[in-house]
Scaffold this motif. Structure first.
Motif, PDB file in Angstrom:
ATOM      1  N   CYS A 356     -31.612  -3.281 -17.815  1.00 14.81           N
ATOM      2  CA  CYS A 356     -30.874  -4.542 -17.757  1.00 14.81           C
ATOM      3  C   CYS A 356     -31.538  -5.489 -16.766  1.00 14.81           C
ATOM      4  N   SER A 357     -31.388  -6.755 -17.033  1.00 17.59           N
ATOM      5  CA  SER A 357     -31.980  -7.773 -16.167  1.00 17.59           C
ATOM      6  C   SER A 357     -30.879  -8.582 -15.496  1.00 17.59           C
ATOM      7  N   PHE A 358     -31.294  -9.456 -14.597  1.00 16.41           N
ATOM      8  CA  PHE A 358     -30.346 -10.376 -13.975  1.00 16.41           C
ATOM      9  C   PHE A 358     -29.872 -11.381 -15.025  1.00 16.41           C
ATOM     10  N   TRP A 359     -28.687 -11.893 -14.842  1.00 20.25           N
ATOM     11  CA  TRP A 359     -28.133 -12.806 -15.840  1.00 20.25           C
ATOM     12  C   TRP A 359     -27.273 -13.854 -15.146  1.00 20.25           C
ATOM     13  N   ASN A 360     -27.141 -14.990 -15.807  1.00 19.30           N
ATOM     14  CA  ASN A 360     -26.344 -16.089 -15.262  1.00 19.30           C
ATOM     15  C   ASN A 360     -24.883 -15.936 -15.642  1.00 19.30           C
ATOM     16  N   LEU A 361     -24.007 -16.290 -14.760  1.00 23.09           N
ATOM     17  CA  LEU A 361     -22.567 -16.122 -14.983  1.00 23.09           C
ATOM     18  C   LEU A 361     -22.064 -16.959 -16.159  1.00 23.09           C
ATOM     19  N   ASN A 362     -22.702 -18.111 -16.397  1.00 24.17           N
ATOM     20  CA  ASN A 362     -22.161 -19.005 -17.428  1.00 24.17           C
ATOM     21  C   ASN A 362     -22.347 -18.498 -18.854  1.00 24.17           C
ATOM     22  N   ILE A 363     -23.037 -17.355 -19.055  1.00 23.96           N
ATOM     23  CA  ILE A 363     -23.121 -16.817 -20.418  1.00 23.96           C
ATOM     24  C   ILE A 363     -21.781 -16.224 -20.860  1.00 23.96           C
ATOM     25  N   THR A 364     -20.871 -16.011 -19.909  1.00 21.05           N
ATOM     26  CA  THR A 364     -19.523 -15.526 -20.247  1.00 21.05           C
ATOM     27  C   THR A 364     -18.535 -16.680 -20.362  1.00 21.05           C
ATOM     28  N   CYS A 365     -19.060 -17.877 -20.568  1.00 24.85           N
ATOM     29  CA  CYS A 365     -18.199 -19.068 -20.622  1.00 24.85           C
ATOM     30  C   CYS A 365     -17.153 -18.973 -21.715  1.00 24.85           C
ATOM     31  N   GLU A 366     -17.579 -18.623 -22.936  1.00 29.01           N
ATOM     32  CA  GLU A 366     -16.639 -18.585 -24.058  1.00 29.01           C
ATOM     33  C   GLU A 366     -15.572 -17.514 -23.866  1.00 29.01           C
ATOM     34  N   SER A 367     -15.972 -16.344 -23.377  1.00 26.94           N
ATOM     35  CA  SER A 367     -14.981 -15.286 -23.150  1.00 26.94           C
ATOM     36  C   SER A 367     -14.005 -15.676 -22.055  1.00 26.94           C
ATOM     37  N   SER A 368     -14.474 -16.436 -21.058  1.00 29.78           N
ATOM     38  CA  SER A 368     -13.556 -16.874 -19.999  1.00 29.78           C
ATOM     39  C   SER A 368     -12.541 -17.876 -20.537  1.00 29.78           C
ATOM     40  N   LYS A 369     -12.970 -18.720 -21.500  1.00 30.98           N
ATOM     41  CA  LYS A 369     -12.026 -19.658 -22.109  1.00 30.98           C
ATOM     42  C   LYS A 369     -10.947 -18.912 -22.901  1.00 30.98           C
ATOM     43  N   LYS A 370     -11.374 -17.895 -23.648  1.00 26.97           N
ATOM     44  CA  LYS A 370     -10.401 -17.098 -24.397  1.00 26.97           C
ATOM     45  C   LYS A 370      -9.458 -16.366 -23.441  1.00 26.97           C
ATOM     46  N   LEU A 371     -10.027 -15.887 -22.350  1.00 23.32           N
ATOM     47  CA  LEU A 371      -9.207 -15.143 -21.395  1.00 23.32           C
ATOM     48  C   LEU A 371      -8.123 -16.024 -20.795  1.00 23.32           C
ATOM     49  N   CYS A 372      -8.406 -17.325 -20.638  1.00 24.72           N
ATOM     50  CA  CYS A 372      -7.398 -18.234 -20.098  1.00 24.72           C
ATOM     51  C   CYS A 372      -6.163 -18.303 -20.978  1.00 24.72           C
ATOM     52  N   ILE A 373      -6.342 -18.054 -22.287  1.00 28.12           N
ATOM     53  CA  ILE A 373      -5.202 -18.100 -23.214  1.00 28.12           C
ATOM     54  C   ILE A 373      -4.249 -16.945 -22.943  1.00 28.12           C
ATOM     55  N   PHE A 374      -4.809 -15.752 -22.715  1.00 30.02           N
ATOM     56  CA  PHE A 374      -3.985 -14.548 -22.583  1.00 30.02           C
ATOM     57  C   PHE A 374      -3.634 -14.230 -21.133  1.00 30.02           C
ATOM     58  N   ASP A 375      -4.516 -14.602 -20.215  1.00 34.51           N
ATOM     59  CA  ASP A 375      -4.268 -14.284 -18.802  1.00 34.51           C
ATOM     60  C   ASP A 375      -3.707 -15.526 -18.111  1.00 34.51           C
ATOM     61  N   SER A 376      -2.465 -15.839 -18.440  1.00 34.25           N
ATOM     62  CA  SER A 376      -1.822 -17.034 -17.885  1.00 34.25           C
ATOM     63  C   SER A 376      -0.444 -16.665 -17.338  1.00 34.25           C
ATOM     64  N   PHE A 377       0.227 -17.656 -16.770  1.00 36.02           N
ATOM     65  CA  PHE A 377       1.569 -17.412 -16.239  1.00 36.02           C
ATOM     66  C   PHE A 377       2.536 -17.010 -17.347  1.00 36.02           C
ATOM     67  N   GLY A 378       2.274 -17.501 -18.574  1.00 32.38           N
ATOM     68  CA  GLY A 378       3.120 -17.118 -19.707  1.00 32.38           C
ATOM     69  C   GLY A 378       3.098 -15.626 -19.970  1.00 32.38           C
ATOM     70  N   THR A 379       1.963 -14.982 -19.652  1.00 28.63           N
ATOM     71  CA  THR A 379       1.866 -13.531 -19.838  1.00 28.63           C
ATOM     72  C   THR A 379       2.864 -12.801 -18.959  1.00 28.63           C
ATOM     73  N   LEU A 380       2.983 -13.233 -17.726  1.00 30.97           N
ATOM     74  CA  LEU A 380       3.947 -12.612 -16.800  1.00 30.97           C
ATOM     75  C   LEU A 380       5.365 -12.798 -17.306  1.00 30.97           C
ATOM     76  N   VAL A 381       5.698 -13.995 -17.736  1.00 30.80           N
ATOM     77  CA  VAL A 381       7.039 -14.269 -18.258  1.00 30.80           C
ATOM     78  C   VAL A 381       7.318 -13.402 -19.481  1.00 30.80           C
ATOM     79  N   PHE A 382       6.328 -13.299 -20.364  1.00 32.19           N
ATOM     80  CA  PHE A 382       6.522 -12.538 -21.596  1.00 32.19           C
ATOM     81  C   PHE A 382       6.673 -11.047 -21.315  1.00 32.19           C
ATOM     82  N   ALA A 383       5.924 -10.528 -20.345  1.00 27.97           N
ATOM     83  CA  ALA A 383       6.046  -9.107 -20.003  1.00 27.97           C
ATOM     84  C   ALA A 383       7.445  -8.791 -19.491  1.00 27.97           C
ATOM     85  N   VAL A 384       7.991  -9.663 -18.638  1.00 27.19           N
ATOM     86  CA  VAL A 384       9.359  -9.460 -18.135  1.00 27.19           C
ATOM     87  C   VAL A 384      10.353  -9.568 -19.285  1.00 27.19           C
ATOM     88  N   PHE A 385      10.146 -10.550 -20.151  1.00 26.03           N
ATOM     89  CA  PHE A 385      11.044 -10.729 -21.297  1.00 26.03           C
ATOM     90  C   PHE A 385      11.046  -9.493 -22.189  1.00 26.03           C
TER      91      PHE A 385
END
Length: 911
Positions: A356-385
């Protein structure tokens, strides 16, 4: 009991009493039938003059005389017309079958046989239970039967105030008329006058008749060998002596019966329940219960109620998903990952050794955008619900179940469950019953029982360890293939940045590993189903309920580990024990532990759940719907090619597929596994209830279509509740609180973000003047000095790229040059403390609410309790009044006779 004869029976030759294998008693059984019922007629030709009459009535449900109803059908292949050289084996089977049928006649059943129109080797034996037999066994089985019409029972509904709205969802009562309700009591022959008998032919409905006949068929003996009695239709079918045994459908599903007296309930169920155009309507549960029995009725009632409750969970889940989707552009930490001057300049350390080689963090840009959908404050509310939702579902289902027990008259199910025939057949040891102090037979001693339990537990443990081994294999695959993807993928996708930003080595590894995991799950599932049945058969439970409960626990324990183990690994183990670049942790001393994306493993867990839930739904539909449909289609094509004659009802049903006694068990298991996905990991995938809702809406109609069109009619069975599945769901509900709290705390990045957000003014988190997430990514990535790499863990740098002096990795550790370099810093311990505090607070909060809800919602509503007590009181009053009337009538007769005796004695003296 009157003499009963069989319309058609094979000739009874005088054969030896002991065959080549030492089987004895077959001719004795036959001779018993002859001595009790006279010489049975022999008719080698099974076609009778009356049979031609049925060619024009394919839906006839009666014997050739048109009077006796067909309650069950047995099918066998005539050995004399088989093209085989196994004469000894065929003769043995024929003798066993003759003995069995002779004993059926001895027990009072009527038999009539006829050959198949399509295949003259097949013989259909129609079974009819006369009135006396039905009454005898109804008393033995404690079957509740009508006393008088009941005007108390009313169908309760929570939507009575919205009848104008729900009318379109209701079943049309002009098509499926409501059943008349009765006061009922366990049947007793000596109190027959107390019961509501207007017509003997309809007093026992078809489902009850089939249940009684199956009870008889399961306990009639056909062989005695080594002083062990062998009996039961199930054993005869499994050994090939009979090809099938089943009750009849009452008509064709596509049109009504030509017999005007037939209610055509199968047609009504298909039209108002199984047809796609009825997908929006409520289920006709009373008709399902009447036609298929309470056991199947309670399953569809539970599945329908579960689906209704999923509607609320799906709405909240979609709302939380939309909240995350529309707020993803406001996700500061994702913007930092994607920003060319922040994420583009952060160089990450290699995630594997050598290749493996060194890599830039921004190659995970798209996955981080998707993660924002699921890893949000709404997730906490929904888990309690969802923690509260699952409690409401279970508690309200108990109330609904209590209502069904009252409406379906199973509140006091008094049927004394008899031992399974397979259990009774193995009863060879004599012991003293501790209660009755009488001798009774058992299949094995206490020591033998302990040995069996130990062997069964060992077998179950072995298979669970096999699953764990497969999970370890998947982990090794992940570690190995990640190196390959890290080396080959950039070369393969060179110049295709639009694909490369989506298909990273982490994503490729996750997707392929999930697919392989799903295939292994399905393969192990198929194998273990057979193994679990073999283990349970060897364990030899006494009753059918014990058998099903034992099999349920084995199958669920296996399925739990099989389906959920990969999810537990991703959620709670992956990326948690990786060390740091200079000192990584290795699996088996060879494979370096895989790491999560900079945003955590939550997105990978979401991917795993989506693949398993979606793949499982597709696989189940193929297995449950497509395969039976194809088999029946092939059978119909063969039938059409053989003859153009109209086939009778029993022959049409024979060519349908067999549901099997465990068919309903697999339906429950499928839904409970789905229930686990919806509750255990819902914090990572708020759309899971929506997928489950859509699947269940289709599942109800698919199961209905399958039962009414593709399968033979199953033997109706009584059931008071859903059995062992209720405590299993309660256990899942308790575990779900812990898993969702731990997913939010350890799998998602929510707690570290909250710690950073609320501690902006405290070093080392930041010195901002307002609450913000700016600088979060930089604060959560530790620094590693490249010169500190060991040769083993040193990456393979790209020759085109200048080797950096430092690289970043996901952890909270001190930087190089610090007096405790590469040790966990204070931020790490603050985050751990916050995570543990969150788990404790969330668990106690949800458990407190669950306990409060469970305490305040009684299992049986006050209205239902009152109805049950009222009906019980009126039933006892009715029986007492009838008993008093009989006593008064008898006393009057006795007094009249005594008066006549006195008159006769005194008259001569007076004269």
């Amino acid at each position: 009991m009157q003499m009963m004869t069989r319309d058609v029976l094979l000739e009874m030759d005088q054969e030896e009493e002991e065959d080549d294998d030492g089987d004895i008693g077959l001719d004795n059984l036959e001779q018993t039938a002859v001595s009790n019922f006279g010489v049975l007629e022999s008719q080698p030709d099974f076609r009778t003059p009356e049979f031609e009459e049925f060619n024009g009535k394919p839906d006839s449900l009666f014997f050739n005389d048109g009077q006796r109803r067909i309650d069950f059908v047995l099918v066998y292949e005539d050995e004399s017309r088989k093209e085989t050289n196994k004469k000894g084996s065929n003769e043995k089977q024929r003798r066993k079958r003759r003995a069995y049928e002779s004993n059926l006649i001895c027990d009072g059943l009527h038999l009539e046989a006829t050959r198949s129109i399509l295949d003259d080797k097949l013989v259909f034996v129609k079974v009819h239970a006369p009135w006396e037999v039905l009454c005898t066994y109804a008393e033995l089985m404690h079957i509740k039967l009508p006393l008088k019409p009941n005007d108390l029972k009313t169908r309760s509904s929570a939507f009575d105030n919205f009848s104008w709205f729900t009318k379109v969802l209701q079943v049309d009562e002009s098509i499926i008329k409501p059943e008349q309700e009765f006061f009922t009591a366990p049947f007793e022959k000596n109190r027959m006058n107390d019961f509501y008998i207007q017509d003997r032919d309809t007093f026992f409905n078809p489902a009850t008749r089939s249940r009684i006949v199956y009870f008889i068929l399961s306990r009639i003996m056909y062989q005695v060998r080594d002083n062990v009695k062998k009996f039961g239709i199930n054993k005869l079918v499994s050994s090939g002596i009979y090809k099938a045994a089943f009750p009849l459908h009452d008509c064709n599903f596509s049109h009504k019966s030509e017999d005007l007296s037939c209610p055509s309930e199968r047609y009504l169920l298909y039209r108002e329940w199984a047809h796609p155009r009825s997908i929006y309507k409520k289920q006709p549960l009373d008709l399902i219960r009447k036609y298929y029995g309470e056991k199947i009725g309670i399953y569809f009632a539970w599945l329908g109620y579960y689906t209704q409750m999923l509607l609320l969970a799906a709405v909240v889940g979609v709302a939380c998903f939309l909240y995350g989707y529309f707020n993803q552009n406001n996700c500061t930490w994702s913007k930092e990952v994607c920003h060319p001057d922040i994420g583009g300049k952060i160089i990450m350390c290699p995630q594997c050794d050598q290749h493996c080689s060194f890599w830039n963090l921004n190659i995970t840009c798209e996955s981080s955008k998707k993660l924002c959908i699921f890893d949000s404050f709404g997730t906490l509310v929904f888990a309690v619900f969802m923690g509260i939702w699952v409690t409401l579902f279970l508690e309200f289902w108990k109330r609904r179940q209590a209502e069904l027990e009252y409406e379906w008259d199973t509140v006091e199910l008094q049927q004394e469950e008899q031992p399974r025939p397979e259990y009774e057949a193995q009863c060879t040891h004599v012991v003293i019953n501790e209660i009755t102090q009488e001798q009774e037979r058992v299949p094995f001693t206490t020591w033998g029982k302990c040995v069996r339990i130990t062997l069964c537990a060992s077998a179950v443990l072995f298979w669970i360890l096999l699953i764990i081994a497969s999970v370890i294999g998947i982990i090794v695959y992940r570690l190995s293939v990640f190196i390959v993807f890290s080396t080959k993928l950039p070369e393969t996708l060179n110049g295709t940045d639009s694909i490369q930003k989506y298909l990273t080595p982490q994503t490729a590894t996750s997707i392929t590993a999930s697919l392989i995991s799903f295939v292994i799950i399905m393969i192990l599932n198929i194998i273990y189903e057979k193994v679990a049945i073999m283990i349970t058969n060897f364990e030899l439970p006494r009753t059918q309920t014990d058998y099903e409960n034992s099999l349920t626990m084995k199958m669920f324990l296996f399925q739990f580990v099989n389906y959920y183990s990969s999810c537990f690994y991703i959620a709670f183990f992956k990326g948690k024990f990786v060390g740091y670049p200079g000192d990584p942790v290795y699996w088996l001393g060879k494979y370096r532990n895989e790491e999560c994306d900079p945003g955590g493993c939550l997105l990978e867990l979401t991917t795993q759940l989506t693949i398993i839930m979606g793949g499982k739904a597709i696989w189940n539909n193929i297995q449950e719907v497509l395969l039976p449909w194809v088999k029946n289609l092939i059978g119909r094509c063969r039938t059409v090619s053989r003859t153009e004659k109209i086939t009778p009802r029993w022959e049409q049903d024979y060519h349908l597929q067999l549901m099997g006694k465990l068919g309903l068990f697999y339906e429950y298991l499928e839904m409970i596994i789905q229930f686990g996905f919806v509750t255990l990991f819902v914090a990572s995938f708020p759309l899971a209830p929506l997928l489950a809702l859509v699947n269940n809406i289709l599942e109800i109609r698919v199961d209905a279509w399958k039962m009414t069109t593709q399968y033979r009619r199953m033997v109706p069975e009584k059931a008071q509740d859903i059995g062992a599945w209720q405590p299993i769901m309660q256990g899942i509900a308790i575990l779900a609180v812990v898993t969702n709290a731990m997913i939010i705390a350890f799998t998602s990045d929510m707690i570290p973000r909250l710690v950073y957000y609320w501690s902006f003014s405290v070093p080392p988190y930041g010195n901002h003047t307002h609450y913000t997430m700016e600088g979060y990514i930089n604060s959560t990535l530790s620094i590693f000095k490249v010169s500190d790499f060991k040769n083993q863990s040193k990456g393979n740098p790209d020759p085109k790229v200048v080797i950096p002096t430092t690289c970043r990795y996901r952890d909270f550790r001190n930087p190089p040059g610090h007096e405790q370099q590469y040790k966990h810093n204070i931020y790490y311990w603050h985050v751990i403390a916050a995570k543990l505090a969150f788990i404790i607070v969330m668990e106690h909060l949800i458990y407190s609410v669950k306990f409060f809800v469970s305490y305040t919602i009684p299992d049986v509503s006050k209205n239902t309790k009152s109805k049950i007590r009222r009906e019980k009181y009126l039933t006892q009053k009715l029986l007492r009044e009838n008993h008093l009337k009989d006593m008064t009538k008898n006393m009057g007769v006795i007094a009249k006779r005594m008066g006549e005796v006195v008159d006769n004695n005194l008259r001569p003296k007076l004269e």
